[in-house]
Design a protein around this motif. Structure first.
Motif, PDB file in Angstrom:
ATOM      1  N   GLY A  84       0.780  -1.218   0.000  1.00 42.20           N
ATOM      2  CA  GLY A  84       0.000   0.000   0.000  1.00 42.20           C
ATOM      3  C   GLY A  84       0.813   1.270   0.000  1.00 42.20           C
ATOM      4  N   GLY A  85       2.130   1.153   0.027  1.00 48.17           N
ATOM      5  CA  GLY A  85       3.005   2.323  -0.005  1.00 48.17           C
ATOM      6  C   GLY A  85       4.073   2.155  -1.063  1.00 48.17           C
ATOM      7  N   THR A  86       5.293   2.511  -0.704  1.00 46.45           N
ATOM      8  CA  THR A  86       6.412   2.452  -1.647  1.00 46.45           C
ATOM      9  C   THR A  86       7.643   1.906  -0.962  1.00 46.45           C
ATOM     10  OG1 THR A  86       5.579   4.442  -2.780  1.00 46.45           O
ATOM     11  CG2 THR A  86       7.849   3.799  -3.228  1.00 46.45           C
ATOM     12  N   ARG A  87       8.357   1.037  -1.645  1.00 42.77           N
ATOM     13  CA  ARG A  87       9.680   0.596  -1.190  1.00 42.77           C
ATOM     14  C   ARG A  87      10.719   1.262  -2.083  1.00 42.77           C
ATOM     15  NH1 ARG A  87      11.263  -5.413   0.542  1.00 42.77           N
ATOM     16  NH2 ARG A  87      10.459  -4.505   2.490  1.00 42.77           N
ATOM     17  N   VAL A  88      11.567   2.074  -1.472  1.00 43.87           N
ATOM     18  CA  VAL A  88      12.628   2.784  -2.190  1.00 43.87           C
ATOM     19  C   VAL A  88      13.946   2.064  -1.946  1.00 43.87           C
ATOM     20  CG1 VAL A  88      13.930   4.941  -2.352  1.00 43.87           C
ATOM     21  CG2 VAL A  88      11.444   5.006  -2.039  1.00 43.87           C
ATOM     22  N   GLU A  89      14.700   1.856  -3.014  1.00 39.52           N
ATOM     23  CA  GLU A  89      16.030   1.260  -2.907  1.00 39.52           C
ATOM     24  C   GLU A  89      17.066   2.352  -3.182  1.00 39.52           C
ATOM     25  OE1 GLU A  89      17.937  -2.919  -4.370  1.00 39.52           O
ATOM     26  OE2 GLU A  89      17.236  -1.575  -5.946  1.00 39.52           O
ATOM     27  N   LEU A  90      18.081   2.453  -2.329  1.00 41.90           N
ATOM     28  CA  LEU A  90      19.065   3.510  -2.481  1.00 41.90           C
ATOM     29  C   LEU A  90      20.462   3.031  -2.133  1.00 41.90           C
ATOM     30  CD1 LEU A  90      19.133   5.912   0.544  1.00 41.90           C
ATOM     31  CD2 LEU A  90      17.457   4.060   0.455  1.00 41.90           C
ATOM     32  N   LEU A  91      21.442   3.790  -2.587  1.00 43.52           N
ATOM     33  CA  LEU A  91      22.842   3.574  -2.261  1.00 43.52           C
ATOM     34  C   LEU A  91      23.443   4.910  -1.856  1.00 43.52           C
ATOM     35  CD1 LEU A  91      23.992   1.393  -5.302  1.00 43.52           C
ATOM     36  CD2 LEU A  91      23.421   0.582  -3.017  1.00 43.52           C
ATOM     37  N   CYS A  92      24.391   4.864  -0.920  1.00 36.73           N
ATOM     38  CA  CYS A  92      25.048   6.088  -0.466  1.00 36.73           C
ATOM     39  C   CYS A  92      26.556   5.883  -0.434  1.00 36.73           C
ATOM     40  CB  CYS A  92      24.561   6.474   0.937  1.00 36.73           C
ATOM     41  SG  CYS A  92      22.777   6.670   1.086  1.00 36.73           S
ATOM     42  N   GLY A  93      27.285   6.988  -0.530  1.00 45.81           N
ATOM     43  CA  GLY A  93      28.719   6.962  -0.329  1.00 45.81           C
ATOM     44  C   GLY A  93      29.470   6.049  -1.271  1.00 45.81           C
ATOM     45  N   GLY A  94      30.326   5.191  -0.684  1.00 46.52           N
ATOM     46  CA  GLY A  94      31.139   4.280  -1.465  1.00 46.52           C
ATOM     47  C   GLY A  94      30.313   3.344  -2.330  1.00 46.52           C
ATOM     48  N   ARG A  95      29.180   2.886  -1.808  1.00 46.31           N
ATOM     49  CA  ARG A  95      28.321   1.993  -2.591  1.00 46.31           C
ATOM     50  C   ARG A  95      27.781   2.710  -3.827  1.00 46.31           C
ATOM     51  NH1 ARG A  95      24.641  -1.817   1.412  1.00 46.31           N
ATOM     52  NH2 ARG A  95      26.154  -2.037   3.108  1.00 46.31           N
ATOM     53  N   ALA A  96      27.361   3.958  -3.656  1.00 48.01           N
ATOM     54  CA  ALA A  96      26.850   4.730  -4.795  1.00 48.01           C
ATOM     55  C   ALA A  96      27.957   4.976  -5.814  1.00 48.01           C
ATOM     56  CB  ALA A  96      26.258   6.051  -4.320  1.00 48.01           C
ATOM     57  N   LEU A  97      29.161   5.279  -5.337  1.00 48.05           N
ATOM     58  CA  LEU A  97      30.283   5.525  -6.246  1.00 48.05           C
ATOM     59  C   LEU A  97      30.599   4.270  -7.055  1.00 48.05           C
ATOM     60  CD1 LEU A  97      32.649   7.198  -7.315  1.00 48.05           C
ATOM     61  CD2 LEU A  97      33.979   6.430  -5.335  1.00 48.05           C
ATOM     62  N   ARG A  98      30.692   3.126  -6.399  1.00 47.24           N
ATOM     63  CA  ARG A  98      31.007   1.878  -7.109  1.00 47.24           C
ATOM     64  C   ARG A  98      29.911   1.520  -8.102  1.00 47.24           C
ATOM     65  NH1 ARG A  98      32.956   0.881  -1.899  1.00 47.24           N
ATOM     66  NH2 ARG A  98      31.007  -0.127  -1.238  1.00 47.24           N
ATOM     67  N   TYR A  99      28.670   1.784  -7.734  1.00 46.03           N
ATOM     68  CA  TYR A  99      27.552   1.527  -8.646  1.00 46.03           C
ATOM     69  C   TYR A  99      27.661   2.404  -9.891  1.00 46.03           C
ATOM     70  CZ  TYR A  99      22.676   1.229 -10.245  1.00 46.03           C
ATOM     71  OH  TYR A  99      21.535   1.060 -10.997  1.00 46.03           O
ATOM     72  N   GLU A 100      27.945   3.687  -9.691  1.00 48.19           N
ATOM     73  CA  GLU A 100      28.060   4.600 -10.830  1.00 48.19           C
ATOM     74  C   GLU A 100      29.271   4.246 -11.695  1.00 48.19           C
ATOM     75  OE1 GLU A 100      25.858   6.557 -11.729  1.00 48.19           O
ATOM     76  OE2 GLU A 100      24.639   6.987  -9.968  1.00 48.19           O
ATOM     77  N   GLN A 101      30.359   3.813 -11.072  1.00 46.75           N
ATOM     78  CA  GLN A 101      31.528   3.408 -11.837  1.00 46.75           C
ATOM     79  C   GLN A 101      31.210   2.192 -12.705  1.00 46.75           C
ATOM     80  OE1 GLN A 101      34.248   2.978  -8.540  1.00 46.75           O
ATOM     81  NE2 GLN A 101      35.261   4.935  -8.971  1.00 46.75           N
TER      82      GLN A 101
END
Length: 372
Positions: A206-223
């Motif tokens: 009935g709502g929303t599940r948001v998936e996110l990455l921060c910091g080192g995890r976000a950097l490695r994902y973008e790389q």
């Protein structure tokens, strides 16, 4: 704090190793959606940390004698990663609550990503807006404040909390983004969080599940995304920001060629079927067909042969099959085939499909036995 000294107050054998209690500790026990710290006590590995009956219990790989003075060392890379993820979650949840009034009903730092469960729905545009504002909070590099207000001050503060709290309440404040009751570990300044990347938002309870990455995890994902897009760019001879358009063109061309290939296959299947007219039961082996191609060939042959059309197509992933006979019931034959040749499949009385782990000789032997 990454290291500290403490005295062992108790050590007991446990199914998780040895449960060690200390008179003081900097290890964070699992709780509030944040995993436990790992590290060492002297040379002994600390594999898990949990809170039990108001005490922090360190589950160690070897025993430590009660009364011993030990040095604890936190696995800092892990701790800092968890601090980045937890702090980023605060900012995102706080901004969403302020903008849309949605509550955070669940939070989990997984091995790969962080999930936040919200009480309302978000669309792609709202998600992008929140992501932008979250990163602006990081860029301001403001100090994160953790404090215990007195009861009167607490009652007047508009802080987030999943439940009513009593006693000493620890609040964590990210200026301009969030004020929340929390027991977890966080960065000292918002700039330490690094990039915040919101990956997805799906409907959940009935709502929303948001998936996110921060910091080192976000950097490695973008790389990883950049490296992948660079390969795609080279394959399509397209600029990095034009790969989506190039992929759409390639997908359109592929769809046209698939349509043409299917038409040519149907003509070939019709010619093969005509050569088997009135032959009765027919067994064919045609390599590297798609499951749909196997079905279409079996259907074409069954219309002309006057018996059961059995088509097998060996490929890199095994041997797919289709059995077809208009007006027949092939389900008993299908069950026997699957049992004899390590197969899986089924379907309607007139048409069954599946795959077997067997070679051509084994398949031919099976059908010879059926004739007998």
């Amino acid at each position: 704090m990454t290291s500290f000294t403490a005295t062992v107050t108790a050590c007991e054998a446990d199914k998780k190793g040895f449960a060690v209690r200390l008179d003081r500790t900097a290890f964070y026990p699992e709780g509030g959606g944040q995993p436990f710290d790992t590290g060492t006590l002297d040379a002994v590995a600390v594999d898990e940390v949990h809170e039990r009956d108001g005490e922090v219990v360190h589950y160690c790989a070897a025993p430590l004698p009660a009364g011993a003075r030990v040095t604890g060392r936190i696995h800092w890379a892990r701790r800092f990663d968890l601090m980045q993820q937890h702090s980023g979650e605060h900012i995102v949840s706080g901004l969403i609550h302020a903008a849309y009034g949605y509550d955070n009903t669940g939070f989990h730092i997984g091995h790969d990503a962080v999930t936040i469960d919200l009480s309302g729905e978000l669309d792609a545009g709202q998600l992008l807006e929140i992501e932008t504002r979250a990163n602006e909070t990081v860029w301001r590099n403001e100090a994160v404040r953790c404090f215990y207000p007195d009861a009167g001050t607490l009652a007047a503060l508009p802080y987030r909390s999943k439940k009513a709290l009593t006693g000493a309440v620890r609040l964590v404040e990210f200026p301009g983004a969030d004020l929340c009751a929390c027991c977890g570990t966080h960065v000292g300044r918002t700039g330490e969080i690094g990039p915040i990347r919101l990956l997805s938002a799906v409907k959940f309870r009935g709502g929303t599940r948001v998936e996110l990455l921060c910091g080192g995890r976000a950097l490695r994902y973008e790389q990883a995304l950049f490296a992948q897009n660079r390969k795609i760019s080279n394959l399509f001879s397209a600029k990095p920001l034009e790969t989506a358009a190039a992929a759409e063109r390639a997908a359109g061309e592929l769809a046209r060629w698939k349509y043409r290939a299917t038409g040519l296959e149907d003509r070939l299947f019709a010619a093969m079927a005509e050569g088997l007219r009135d032959r009765g039961d027919s067994l064919l082996f045609e390599p590297e067909l798609t499951p749909d191609g196997v079905r279409r060939l079996a259907a074409a042959v069954s219309e002309r042969c006057g018996g059961v059309a059995a088509v097998f197509s060996p490929g890199s992933g095994g041997t797919s099959y289709a059995l077809c006979r208009p007006g027949g019931d092939l389900r008993p034959l299908c069950r026997a085939l699957n049992a004899a040749l390590d197969g899986r499949g089924g379907g309607k009385p007139e048409l069954v499909q599946g795959s077997v782990r067997a070679g051509e000789n084994e398949i031919r032997d099976f059908f010879k036995k059926q004739e007998g």
